[in-house]
Scaffold this motif. Sequence first.
Motif, short mmCIF file in Angstrom:
data_model
loop_
_atom_site.label_atom_id
_atom_site.label_comp_id
_atom_site.label_asym_id
_atom_site.label_seq_id
_atom_site.Cartn_x
_atom_site.Cartn_y
_atom_site.Cartn_z
N UNK A 120 6.42 -80.23 -82.93
CA UNK A 120 5.21 -79.49 -83.28
C UNK A 120 5.30 -78.04 -82.83
N UNK A 121 5.91 -77.80 -81.67
CA UNK A 121 6.04 -76.44 -81.17
C UNK A 121 6.93 -75.58 -82.06
N UNK A 122 7.98 -76.18 -82.62
CA UNK A 122 8.84 -75.43 -83.53
C UNK A 122 8.08 -75.02 -84.78
N UNK A 123 7.32 -75.95 -85.35
CA UNK A 123 6.52 -75.62 -86.53
C UNK A 123 5.49 -74.55 -86.19
N UNK A 124 4.84 -74.68 -85.03
CA UNK A 124 3.85 -73.69 -84.61
C UNK A 124 4.50 -72.31 -84.44
N UNK A 125 5.69 -72.28 -83.82
CA UNK A 125 6.34 -70.99 -83.57
C UNK A 125 6.72 -70.30 -84.87
N UNK A 126 7.24 -71.05 -85.84
CA UNK A 126 7.60 -70.44 -87.12
C UNK A 126 6.37 -69.84 -87.81
N UNK A 127 5.28 -70.59 -87.81
CA UNK A 127 4.06 -70.08 -88.43
C UNK A 127 3.46 -68.93 -87.62
N UNK A 128 3.65 -68.95 -86.31
CA UNK A 128 3.14 -67.85 -85.49
C UNK A 128 3.86 -66.55 -85.80
N UNK A 129 5.18 -66.63 -86.03
CA UNK A 129 5.94 -65.44 -86.40
C UNK A 129 5.44 -64.89 -87.74
N UNK A 130 5.23 -65.78 -88.70
CA UNK A 130 4.71 -65.34 -90.00
C UNK A 130 3.32 -64.72 -89.85
N UNK A 131 2.48 -65.36 -89.03
CA UNK A 131 1.12 -64.86 -88.83
C UNK A 131 1.13 -63.48 -88.18
N UNK A 132 2.01 -63.28 -87.21
CA UNK A 132 2.06 -61.98 -86.53
C UNK A 132 2.47 -60.87 -87.49
N UNK A 133 3.46 -61.16 -88.32
CA UNK A 133 3.89 -60.15 -89.28
C UNK A 133 2.79 -59.88 -90.31
N UNK A 134 2.16 -60.95 -90.78
CA UNK A 134 1.10 -60.77 -91.78
C UNK A 134 -0.09 -60.04 -91.18
N UNK A 135 -0.42 -60.33 -89.93
CA UNK A 135 -1.55 -59.66 -89.28
C UNK A 135 -1.28 -58.18 -89.12
N UNK A 136 -0.04 -57.85 -88.79
CA UNK A 136 0.30 -56.44 -88.64
C UNK A 136 0.20 -55.68 -89.94
N UNK A 137 0.42 -56.35 -91.09
CA UNK A 137 0.39 -55.69 -92.38
C UNK A 137 -0.98 -55.71 -93.03
N UNK A 138 -1.83 -56.67 -92.64
CA UNK A 138 -3.12 -56.84 -93.33
C UNK A 138 -4.31 -56.55 -92.43
N UNK A 139 -4.08 -55.97 -91.29
CA UNK A 139 -5.15 -55.78 -90.32
C UNK A 139 -6.12 -54.69 -90.76
#
Length: 517
Positions: free
Chosen positions: A226-245
């Motif tokens: 579960x942590x691996x899946x969470x980490x992958x999505x967290x990386x995507x979320x961080x990049x998306x947040x930086x671009x769509x903030x």
Amino acid sequence: MKAWQRDLAWIVLAVLVWEILGRWQLVAQGALPAPSAIAARWWLDRSDYPPHIAATALSASLGFLAGSAAAIAAGILFALSPLASRLARGVNIAIFALPPIAVVPILVLCLDGIAPRVVLAALGCYFPVMTATVLGLTQIDPRALDLVRAYGGGAGAVLRLIRARSALPVILSGLKVAAPNAVLGAILAEFGGGGRYGLGAYLIGSLGRADPARLWGIGLSATAMAGLAYALLAVLARRATGQARAVTIAATASPGEAAGPADPLLRLLVLAGAAILPFLIWAGLVDGFHLPALIAKSPAALADYLITGPNAASVQARLLAALGETMPTVLLGLLAGLACAFLLALAGEAAPTLSRLLLPTALVTQTMPLVALTPLLVLLLGRGTAVTIAITVSVTFFPAYVAIAQGLALVPRAALDLPRAYGASWWRQVRIVSIPAALPHLFAAARLGAPRALLGVMIAEWLATGRGLGNLLNQARGRLDYGMIWAVALVSVLISVALYQLVVAGERVTLRRFGGR
């Protein structure tokens, strides 16, 4: 010292303390084994893990994809059509509130192969992703809408250019919550699924061996997945947040969930439709799958069991007694889980290192199978209310924390410049800017936590305390009393709906108050 070096030092220190506590059995009489013992046991069992991990990963992945796709599609529909959202509200809450321990036997009898695991994993993903999608699509700056419309853009352009881009970070936040839910749902289905492979099946087969190191190894393997899946999505979320903030806070406060049609008669019809629709779907599924009446109770059959049947009075008395034991703990657990999530999210804003250190612990409490975690909690806290609240916090805290932290992270830094320029302290900046701006996310966390609080209490009662609705459900499973199983499931859904509506009412009043300032 760099941030990652400090984090690594704290992690090493925590592992060393754990090693000492486990090596000398200083906690829970050996129910908390040392990391070295867990690693040694895992290495000896290493040949057992690949087929079990593969089976759980397959079920969880399929459930995650199916549940998330359905949730995003439904969220788009609900965001664009408030009427559809209000009509489907009862169905949405019912899906999320169905206790897995009640529906697993029914799913196993009705579906073949890994389908029960996939369905339960999908159900665990649906509500947080759907809620995040609706929140992301609706909490936007109306000035951006005016700009697109001024240039001739229609609903499609608004959805593509404004809503979708604004919602992407929030949807990814919901997907982060859904990933551990999918793993947990698949494992819960494996407990009662009767399959040969899967971490849940492996855990059940290992319970009788009195080997805590193996149980913790299985649980930590599930956590790592579960942590691996969470980490992958967290990386995507961080990049998306930086671009769509966003760079500003919306000019008007969010209205929360729509209050409904102005016409009282139309509002009453919508409420009636929302209440009736889940029962129509329930009856349609029972009839459509031609399920045996002994196992699958239709709404009419359950009404006879609860109201008009020869044993209805006894059934009602047992349900009321169990409900009186369960509900106070549900409220305490919900408040404790939300408080912990809120405090950690604030701590993450003030000291990101602390947040990074505590997040793995939160992830463990979310994904560690409770069958493995409960013996430790029972030895530490006994079999009373304390252990029930601890288990409830463990299942409510993580999704609430993710939602609140996401809301605080999306507050534009520029919005804090004004109070900072006037010398406001950090707490004053958070109190007058961050918290009001993140209110929609705070209430989204409460909506996510309300049904899960009841589920957490029922799981604790089922595994540890022998009280309340969870124990009543456990007794009904042992007696093959399917009427009581369905009755407990129905009562739990109705309670969850009531808690959800209380949160919605509080959200509406609070956001209206802030909107009027």
